[in-house]
Design a protein around this motif. Structure first.
Motif, PDB file in Angstrom:
ATOM      1  N   ALA A  95      47.064  29.842  43.590  1.00  5.51           N
ATOM      2  CA  ALA A  95      46.781  29.282  42.260  1.00  5.51           C
ATOM      3  C   ALA A  95      46.260  27.854  42.354  1.00  5.51           C
ATOM      4  O   ALA A  95      45.492  27.414  41.492  1.00  5.51           O
ATOM      5  CB  ALA A  95      48.037  29.322  41.396  1.00  5.51           C
ATOM      6  N   SER A  96      46.624  27.131  43.413  1.00  5.82           N
ATOM      7  CA  SER A  96      46.181  25.743  43.530  1.00  5.82           C
ATOM      8  C   SER A  96      44.685  25.624  43.800  1.00  5.82           C
ATOM      9  O   SER A  96      44.110  24.562  43.607  1.00  5.82           O
ATOM     10  CB  SER A  96      46.985  25.014  44.607  1.00  5.82           C
ATOM     11  N   ILE A  97      44.065  26.705  44.255  1.00  5.91           N
ATOM     12  CA  ILE A  97      42.616  26.682  44.478  1.00  5.91           C
ATOM     13  C   ILE A  97      41.893  27.592  43.489  1.00  5.91           C
ATOM     14  O   ILE A  97      40.748  27.969  43.696  1.00  5.91           O
ATOM     15  CB  ILE A  97      42.249  27.047  45.933  1.00  5.91           C
ATOM     16  N   GLY A  98      42.591  27.936  42.425  1.00  7.39           N
ATOM     17  CA  GLY A  98      41.957  28.692  41.363  1.00  7.39           C
ATOM     18  C   GLY A  98      42.073  30.197  41.464  1.00  7.39           C
ATOM     19  O   GLY A  98      41.553  30.909  40.622  1.00  7.39           O
ATOM     20  N   GLU A  99      42.731  30.709  42.502  1.00  5.77           N
ATOM     21  CA  GLU A  99      42.919  32.149  42.607  1.00  5.77           C
ATOM     22  C   GLU A  99      44.138  32.554  41.789  1.00  5.77           C
ATOM     23  O   GLU A  99      45.170  31.906  41.852  1.00  5.77           O
ATOM     24  CB  GLU A  99      43.181  32.561  44.054  1.00  5.77           C
ATOM     25  N   ALA A 102      45.919  39.658  39.620  1.00  2.84           N
ATOM     26  CA  ALA A 102      45.433  40.487  38.517  1.00  2.84           C
ATOM     27  C   ALA A 102      46.405  40.506  37.343  1.00  2.84           C
ATOM     28  O   ALA A 102      45.983  40.490  36.183  1.00  2.84           O
ATOM     29  CB  ALA A 102      45.163  41.901  39.014  1.00  2.84           C
ATOM     30  N   VAL A 103      47.695  40.534  37.615  1.00  4.51           N
ATOM     31  CA  VAL A 103      48.694  40.569  36.540  1.00  4.51           C
ATOM     32  C   VAL A 103      48.628  39.285  35.723  1.00  4.51           C
ATOM     33  O   VAL A 103      48.611  39.319  34.485  1.00  4.51           O
ATOM     34  CB  VAL A 103      50.108  40.791  37.122  1.00  4.51           C
ATOM     35  N   THR A 104      48.566  38.149  36.399  1.00  6.08           N
ATOM     36  CA  THR A 104      48.487  36.870  35.690  1.00  6.08           C
ATOM     37  C   THR A 104      47.181  36.762  34.911  1.00  6.08           C
ATOM     38  O   THR A 104      47.166  36.291  33.767  1.00  6.08           O
ATOM     39  CB  THR A 104      48.615  35.695  36.681  1.00  6.08           C
ATOM     40  N   ALA A 105      46.081  37.209  35.498  1.00  2.00           N
ATOM     41  CA  ALA A 105      44.793  37.176  34.807  1.00  2.00           C
ATOM     42  C   ALA A 105      44.834  38.032  33.541  1.00  2.00           C
ATOM     43  O   ALA A 105      44.316  37.634  32.492  1.00  2.00           O
ATOM     44  CB  ALA A 105      43.675  37.647  35.735  1.00  2.00           C
ATOM     45  N   GLU A 106      45.458  39.194  33.639  1.00  2.43           N
ATOM     46  CA  GLU A 106      45.582  40.072  32.468  1.00  2.43           C
ATOM     47  C   GLU A 106      46.452  39.433  31.396  1.00  2.43           C
ATOM     48  O   GLU A 106      46.121  39.472  30.204  1.00  2.43           O
ATOM     49  CB  GLU A 106      46.157  41.429  32.892  1.00  2.43           C
ATOM     50  N   ARG A 107      47.556  38.831  31.795  1.00  7.05           N
ATOM     51  CA  ARG A 107      48.425  38.146  30.831  1.00  7.05           C
ATOM     52  C   ARG A 107      47.689  36.994  30.144  1.00  7.05           C
ATOM     53  O   ARG A 107      47.822  36.782  28.944  1.00  7.05           O
ATOM     54  CB  ARG A 107      49.680  37.607  31.521  1.00  7.05           C
ATOM     55  N   TYR A 108      46.920  36.255  30.937  1.00 10.52           N
ATOM     56  CA  TYR A 108      46.140  35.145  30.364  1.00 10.52           C
ATOM     57  C   TYR A 108      45.133  35.675  29.340  1.00 10.52           C
ATOM     58  O   TYR A 108      45.020  35.139  28.236  1.00 10.52           O
ATOM     59  CB  TYR A 108      45.418  34.368  31.473  1.00 10.52           C
TER      60      TYR A 108
END
Length: 165
Positions: A95-99, A102-108
């Motif tokens: 996450a510190s480099i922007g990755e 999929a679960v977090t991306a979907e929640r976002y």
């Protein structure tokens, strides 16, 4: 190639040859992997004596760290005016480099879509379009405090949604 990397490569080759013991060599099909595997084993067994005490101290010091690892076969120590250096691996949170996973991306994405239209447009104008709070406020005919309140609300809602398990 650093010694550690060369040893890792040789270890990987030896593992392959041990998994495929009758693997024939490309240049001479009459030869198989036995001779080469024994030469690699001899090279790997010629490891220097016990690890430097500095390495043991570094391992003890960082054993409970979740972000630093010193390989078990590390033997390299260098010294400078400030002290000793031991090679190690540093873990970087994706996450510190922007990755993001999929679960977090979907929640976002769901949290962003669930925002009120005005709040979502303010957040996107500020984050993606890089408009200042004053620019967003002027464009929408709002006060800067109202824009800040919308952004804070959006970030709070998104943070809660991402933090849900």
């Amino acid at each position: 190639m650093p010694n550690h990397d060369a040893r890792a490569l040789l270890t990987e080759a030896l593992d392959f040859f041990n998994d495929h013991p009758r693997f024939s060599l490309r240049r001479d099909r009459r030869r198989n992997s036995y001779d080469l595997a024994s030469r690699i084993e001899a090279c790997l067994s010629a490891v220097p004596g016990p690890a430097d005490p500095v390495i043991a101290e570094a391992r003890d010091r960082w054993a409970s760290s979740g972000f630093l690892r010193i390989d078990a076969d590390e033997h390299v120590v260098t010294r400078d005016a400030q002290g000793y250096w031991v090679r190690a691996w540093v873990r970087i949170d994706p996450a510190s480099i922007g990755e993001i996973d999929a679960v977090t991306a979907e929640r976002y994405a769901r949290a962003l879509a669930a925002l009120p239209d005005i709040t979502r447009s303010i957040l996107l104008a500020h984050q993606q379009d890089e408009q200042s709070i004053a620019q967003v406020a002027e464009r929408l005919g709002l006060t800067t405090q109202e824009v800040e309140r919308h952004i804070a609300d959006a970030l709070t809602r998104i943070g809660r949604a991402i933090g849900q398990g």
